[in-house]
Design a protein around this motif. Structure first.
Motif, PDB file in Angstrom:
ATOM      1  N   GLN A   1       0.786  -1.134  -0.217  1.00 31.38           N
ATOM      2  CA  GLN A   1      -0.124  -0.121  -0.099  1.00 31.38           C
ATOM      3  C   GLN A   1       0.718   1.587  -0.057  1.00 31.38           C
ATOM      4  OE1 GLN A   1      -2.429  -1.254   3.743  1.00 31.38           O
ATOM      5  NE2 GLN A   1      -3.907  -1.099   2.715  1.00 31.38           N
TER       6      GLN A   1
ATOM      7  N   GLY B   1      -6.634   0.367  -8.476  1.00 29.92           N
ATOM      8  CA  GLY B   1      -6.344   0.681  -6.636  1.00 29.92           C
ATOM      9  C   GLY B   1      -7.663   1.687  -6.349  1.00 29.92           C
ATOM     10  N   SER B   2      -7.339   2.223  -5.105  1.00 30.39           N
ATOM     11  CA  SER B   2      -7.878   2.623  -4.851  1.00 30.39           C
ATOM     12  C   SER B   2      -7.726   3.419  -3.190  1.00 30.39           C
ATOM     13  CB  SER B   2      -9.672   1.991  -4.357  1.00 30.39           C
ATOM     14  OG  SER B   2      -9.982   0.621  -3.136  1.00 30.39           O
ATOM     15  N   ILE B   3      -8.548   4.249  -2.495  1.00 22.70           N
ATOM     16  CA  ILE B   3      -8.141   5.352  -1.673  1.00 22.70           C
ATOM     17  C   ILE B   3      -9.089   5.107  -0.001  1.00 22.70           C
ATOM     18  CG2 ILE B   3      -8.197   7.013  -2.358  1.00 22.70           C
ATOM     19  CD1 ILE B   3      -5.533   7.592  -0.843  1.00 22.70           C
ATOM     20  N   ASP B   4      -8.366   4.522   0.922  1.00 19.05           N
ATOM     21  CA  ASP B   4      -9.713   5.152   1.883  1.00 19.05           C
ATOM     22  C   ASP B   4     -10.021   6.181   2.638  1.00 19.05           C
ATOM     23  OD1 ASP B   4      -8.001   5.046   4.228  1.00 19.05           O
ATOM     24  OD2 ASP B   4      -8.276   2.868   4.261  1.00 19.05           O
TER      25      ASP B   4
ATOM     26  N   SER C   1      -9.078  11.241  -2.904  1.00 21.05           N
ATOM     27  CA  SER C   1     -10.544  10.530  -3.733  1.00 21.05           C
ATOM     28  C   SER C   1      -8.730  10.756  -4.434  1.00 21.05           C
ATOM     29  CB  SER C   1     -10.948  11.574  -4.483  1.00 21.05           C
ATOM     30  OG  SER C   1     -10.341  13.207  -4.599  1.00 21.05           O
ATOM     31  N   LEU C   2      -9.579   9.773  -5.861  1.00 21.60           N
ATOM     32  CA  LEU C   2      -8.157   9.540  -7.105  1.00 21.60           C
ATOM     33  C   LEU C   2      -8.380  10.344  -8.265  1.00 21.60           C
ATOM     34  CD1 LEU C   2      -7.704   5.883  -6.025  1.00 21.60           C
ATOM     35  CD2 LEU C   2      -5.761   7.584  -5.472  1.00 21.60           C
TER      36      LEU C   2
ATOM     37  N   PHE D   1      -3.652   4.252   0.409  1.00 17.43           N
ATOM     38  CA  PHE D   1      -4.157   2.934  -1.097  1.00 17.43           C
ATOM     39  C   PHE D   1      -3.584   2.194  -1.151  1.00 17.43           C
ATOM     40  CE2 PHE D   1      -2.886   2.139  -4.849  1.00 17.43           C
ATOM     41  CZ  PHE D   1      -3.747   2.510  -5.625  1.00 17.43           C
ATOM     42  N   THR D   2      -4.488   1.160  -1.605  1.00 17.86           N
ATOM     43  CA  THR D   2      -4.839  -0.744  -1.537  1.00 17.86           C
ATOM     44  C   THR D   2      -4.624  -0.405  -3.211  1.00 17.86           C
ATOM     45  OG1 THR D   2      -5.838  -0.465   0.288  1.00 17.86           O
ATOM     46  CG2 THR D   2      -5.442  -2.788  -0.624  1.00 17.86           C
TER      47      THR D   2
ATOM     48  N   LEU E   1      -7.661   4.206 -12.831  1.00 15.14           N
ATOM     49  CA  LEU E   1      -8.656   4.841 -12.129  1.00 15.14           C
ATOM     50  C   LEU E   1      -9.167   3.341 -12.208  1.00 15.14           C
ATOM     51  CD1 LEU E   1      -9.334   7.048  -9.976  1.00 15.14           C
ATOM     52  CD2 LEU E   1     -10.089   7.867 -11.812  1.00 15.14           C
ATOM     53  N   LYS E   2      -9.566   2.803 -12.534  1.00 13.88           N
ATOM     54  CA  LYS E   2     -10.826   1.813 -12.977  1.00 13.88           C
ATOM     55  C   LYS E   2      -9.922   0.025 -12.330  1.00 13.88           C
ATOM     56  CE  LYS E   2     -13.715  -1.183 -15.147  1.00 13.88           C
ATOM     57  NZ  LYS E   2     -14.243  -1.820 -16.481  1.00 13.88           N
TER      58      LYS E   2
END
Lengths: 531, 378
Positions: A420, A470-473, A452-453, A478-479, A466-467
């Motif tokens: 991460q 990964g994603s951020i909490d 956000s990303l 960020f994972t 972006l799809k």
């Protein structure tokens, strides 16, 4: 000398094996490191006959504990060294104490020992294309060798990694000749074996690190924390340690473990805190008044943060460390055994002391509408700290840290876990000139943010990074995506990506944004204690 | 279907097309080796992890057989013998060479290059003499002493293929550092592809410059090219081809606004030794390797993330398609069918005129850095 900026994201490797085995019962340290060197190392290395440098290829180098550990690992893996883990620890301890680095020698490169990710190094152009195209500057900057040793080090590269001279930036030039005849003499001066700093440090009486410490730190996903660190020397340079405190939201924090000190100041501890194995890598101040460094999860060393420990009772930090004119808010004053009345400086009133614990005092504070913009000294009873609290008019700018970062895909049934990346939003007010980004900006400290990303550029947008990446909490963690080919993507490419991390800090009805660059890339397949 | 049925089927097919195909059928029927079509029939050779040599019929696109290669995977470099019968494979961490009879996987040759405390690495450099009697490698030795390493000078090593198993080199000659792909010319000299491209006489060790790249004399307006290849191509048209990348500054060195970025190549006719060294097309995307169209030497095909077609007469990329994934190596058979391999476990097959994918060959493991060579079995 012109320094070229070399983007070298130092992505921390996993847990430092050094500490996993080092923290064995004190009795094992009774083994004499020097005797072991004579018994084990001199099967191949030779006695030079020079009492100042008695062992060939050993006495001509100085390294950190991690550096010596890597050497011993290589000797076991490649050269048939048979040695127990307790014996390895004894040799590391002996060599780090007698052929280590002085505090001033490690100071520029502590991030690599701390496994701190996402450090962008400034590398001397002479080393950019030679050493730093594979290694961090810290890797060679934390070694001291004689000229002859640096020369032999080039030969070791040629033998162990023979394709070194075929890499880009090597194959189009006479790499071996340049390495041996041009770069080595410079290394022997810049990172000289005979540096007076080490002799001077060796001659000093080392401070005791026994006692009670006021600790302030940060842990991604959890936030700021305060704690009391108790250290007890069980045998020379070996400590039992305990930590007890709170995260800023009041959640308790507790852990125990042990620590070892190398070269009189290199603190390496292993603790289990609330069920999670953690490591501390810190350096003691030369006078022993404080320890500073980083604490991180043993299994995910990218999940960690800075911590500072001050000997005795002290105001170490505030969380948060800024208050807006006219605002009323809770502030945690971090420090051990703080007694007495709380002062937050001119124009900032302590409305109420909400709680007092061994590791902190929580107050409800209010800044008057006319409080002047600027830093305030903070005191609790006799404990005082300068410029700990900022009073501000408005948030004018937000920096996302780290500004350049890397996360690595992983998991998905593979052997390597996802790596991460974590972010914090650092806020500033504009200062007297009203312009953010100028020298008179007031640093307000870290603030809560909405995370956000975005795609970093058109290419990233086109490839739908972006799809996939990964994603951020909500805590700025960020994972990255799963490892492996993704047939949904062009060229079946991995879930790599080029992203922008956006932090939005709310200031009244205004939102101030900052962003950072994130590259999501492939796993690290070779893990080292010093990248 | 058993062997006799295969022959029966082939006979019937030949009879059906007897008027036009009589001579071809007669030849195919007559010439086979251990049941494999010969008389110049073409087979693709490549190596996959963990360490197998695969022999693939270019006509059926089927794997004919897979031979286990001793030792750990090396680089997957493969050199077919002039009669197409033996495939020499670099293995065991790029230290050992084994020769396989591709008709039955028998090991006919082996050489363990590391001996007596000297570790020898060969960076894909395999070549064979025109009569098949001598095998050439470039050896990069280091010596391990009690507590240190010694770096020794690289050398061309000559082996007699008839020495069979555990062969030792019979001659050695000093060569430059950083040599990768090598190839034998018709005059017997061995092309040494490194920072510069030179030729060595393997009888007496005499070296001459063929194409000065690192040491080219173009002045400060050009950067010395980055010439590098991990894969061997060109046997389908009798040439050695080394791609390179360079920059022409058109002004102050380092001024990227004015600079031109070029792909280039040194292409050597192995029959005449003639060198064709020039920039090919502007750098627009990465191409790992080139091959030349046998019908038009101005047409090159390249592969990496794309399969691309380039016209040297215009210095232009004239066609490009995206591939399913990254590939490293490219080759072509006699019918101009393009094969793209390396990296993963599938060879992608393409039409040279449209670049369209027309087939795929699935292998049992990843090719990684392996060669994709053509053997013409006599």
């Amino acid at each position: 000398m012109k320094i070229k900026k070399s983007k070298h994201a130092l992505l921390s490797v996993s847990a430092l094996a050094l500490m996993g085995t080092m923290l064995t019962p004190a009795a094992s340290w009774a083994t004499d490191g020097e005797t072991l060197i004579q018994e084990k190392c001199l099967l191949c290395h030779t006695n030079t006959g020079n009492p100042e440098a008695p062992y060939s290829r050993i006495s001509q180098q100085r390294k950190t504990p991690e550096g010596w550990h890597m050497t011993l690992n290589r000797m076991q893996r490649m050269n048939g060294l048979v040695i127990s883990s307790d014996e390895v620890q004894a040799v590391i301890k002996y060599l780090s104490d007698t052929q280590g680095l002085a505090p001033s020698e490690t100071a520029p490169f502590r991030y690599v020992l701390e496994q701190k990710p996402n450090v962008v190094e400034e590398v001397d152009p002479a080393y950019v294309e030679m050493c730093a195209r594979c290694h961090s500057n810290a890797r060679f900057g934390l070694q001291r060798r004689t000229l002859g040793e640096w020369q032999l080090h080039v030969n070791t590269h040629m033998a162990i990694n023979p394709t070194t001279e075929l890499h880009a930036l090597a194959r189009d030039r006479d790499w071996y000749d340049i390495a041996y005849n041009d770069v080595v003499p410079k290394l022997a001066v810049d990172y000289a074996f005979n540096d007076p700093a080490w002799n001077q440090w060796q001659a000093k009486v080392k401070p005791s690190l026994n006692g009670s410490w006021s600790v302030a730190g940060f842990m991604p996903g959890k936030g700021d924390y305060s704690a009391v660190l108790q250290t007890k020397e069980t045998s020379k340079d070996n400590f039992s340690v305990s930590m007890k405190g709170h995260y800023a939201d009041g959640t308790p924090l507790q852990g125990e473990g042990s620590a070892k000190v190398f070269a009189g100041y290199e603190w390496r501890a292993s603790l289990t805190i609330d069920g999670i194995k953690m490591r501390q890598v810190m350096a003691a101040a030369e006078d022993g008044s404080s320890l500073s460094g980083r604490m991180y999860q043993s299994a995910h060393d990218e999940i960690g943060g800075e911590l500072t420990a001050v000997h005795g009772s002290a105001v170490v930090a505030l969380s948060p460390s800024a208050i807006k004119q006219g605002q009323q808010k809770e502030i945690t004053i971090i420090g051990a055994d703080l007694k007495g009345s709380v002062s937050l400086g001119n124009g900032v009133q302590v409305v109420k002391v909400l709680s007092r614990d061994a590791d902190r005092v929580v107050v409800l504070a209010k800044a008057t509408g006319s409080a002047s913009v600027g830093m305030r000294n903070v005191s609790v009873g006799k404990a005082k700290a300068k410029a700990q609290l900022a009073v501000y008019d408005e948030v004018a700018a937000v920096q996302v840290l780290p500004n350049e970062s890397i996360a690595r895909i992983g998991g998905n049934g593979g052997n390597i876990a996802k790596m991460q990346s974590t972010y914090r939003a650092l806020a500033f007010s504009a200062g007297k000139d009203g312009q953010p980004g100028t020298a008179d900006d007031l640093r307000l400290g870290y603030m809560q943010a909405l995370w956000s990303l975005q795609a970093f550029d058109e290419a990233a947008e086109h490839e739908k990074d972006l799809k996939y990446a990964g994603s951020i909490d909500g805590n700025g963690v960020f994972t990255p995506g799963d490892a492996g080919l993704n047939p949904e993507r062009k060229f079946s490419t991995n879930n790599v990506g080029n992203l922008k991390v956006i932090a939005q800090v709310l200031d009244g009805d205004k939102a101030v944004e900052g962003d950072a660059h994130l590259l999501v890339t492939v796993p690290v397949f070779v893990k080292r204690a010093i990248q | 279907m058993n062997i006799s049925n295969i022959f029966k089927t082939a006979t019937l097919l030949c009879a059906a097309g007897a008027v036009t195909l009589m001579s071809g059928c007669a030849a195919n029927q007559a010439v086979s080796v251990n049941g494999m079509a010969a008389d110049g029939h073409e087979y693709l050779l490549t190596v996959t992890r963990p360490n197998q040599l695969h022999v693939i019929d270019t006509e059926t696109k089927q794997v004919v057989r897979s031979c286990d290669v001793p030792g750990t995977f090396g680089t997957g470099a493969v050199q077919p013998s002039p009669d197409g019968r033996i495939a020499y494979v670099l293995t065991n961490g790029a230290e050992d060479v084994y020769g396989f009879d591709i008709t039955n996987c028998d090991i006919t040759f082996s050489a363990k290059q590391s001996q007596n405390g000297v570790k020898v690495k060969t960076f894909i450099s395999l070549a064979i003499s025109n009569d098949g009697k001598e095998l050439y490698t470039v050896q990069n030795p280091t010596r391990k002493l009690n507590d240190r390493y010694e770096v020794l000078a690289p050398r061309l090593a000559v082996f007699n293929t008839a020495d069979g198993l555990d062969a030792k080199s019979v001659r050695n000659f000093p060569v430059d550092r950083r040599i990768t792909k090598i190839m034998t010319m018709k005059n017997g000299e061995v092309i040494l592809g490194g920072a510069d491209i030179k030729a060595i006489n393997p009888v007496n060790g005499e070296v001459r410059m063929l194409s000065a790249l690192q040491n080219w004399a173009r002045g400060a307006d050009w950067i010395p090219p980055d010439a590098f290849a991990m894969f061997t191509q060109g046997e389908h048209v009798g040439e050695y081809i080394m791609p390179y990348f360079t920059i022409k500054w058109n002004g102050d060195p380092g001024d990227m606004e004015q600079a031109e970025f070029w792909w280039g190549m040194s292409r050597i006719d192995i029959a005449t030794g003639e060198v064709d060294e020039r920039e090919t097309v502007p750098f627009e995307f990465i191409v790992f390797n080139w091959i030349t169209d046998p019908n038009d030497s101005n047409i090159l095909y390249g592969a990496f993330n794309q399969l691309s077609k380039h016209d040297l007469s215009q210095n232009k990329t004239v066609d490009v398609i995206d591939l399913d994934h990254t590939f490293y190596s490219i080759n072509m058979d006699r019918s101009r069918t393009i094969y793209i391999g390396g990296t993963s476990s599938d060879i992608s097959i393409h039409n040279p005129d449209t670049l369209e994918k027309i087939g795929s060959i699935q292998l049992t493991g990843d090719m990684s850095t392996s060669d994709l060579r053509i053997a013409r079995l006599l």
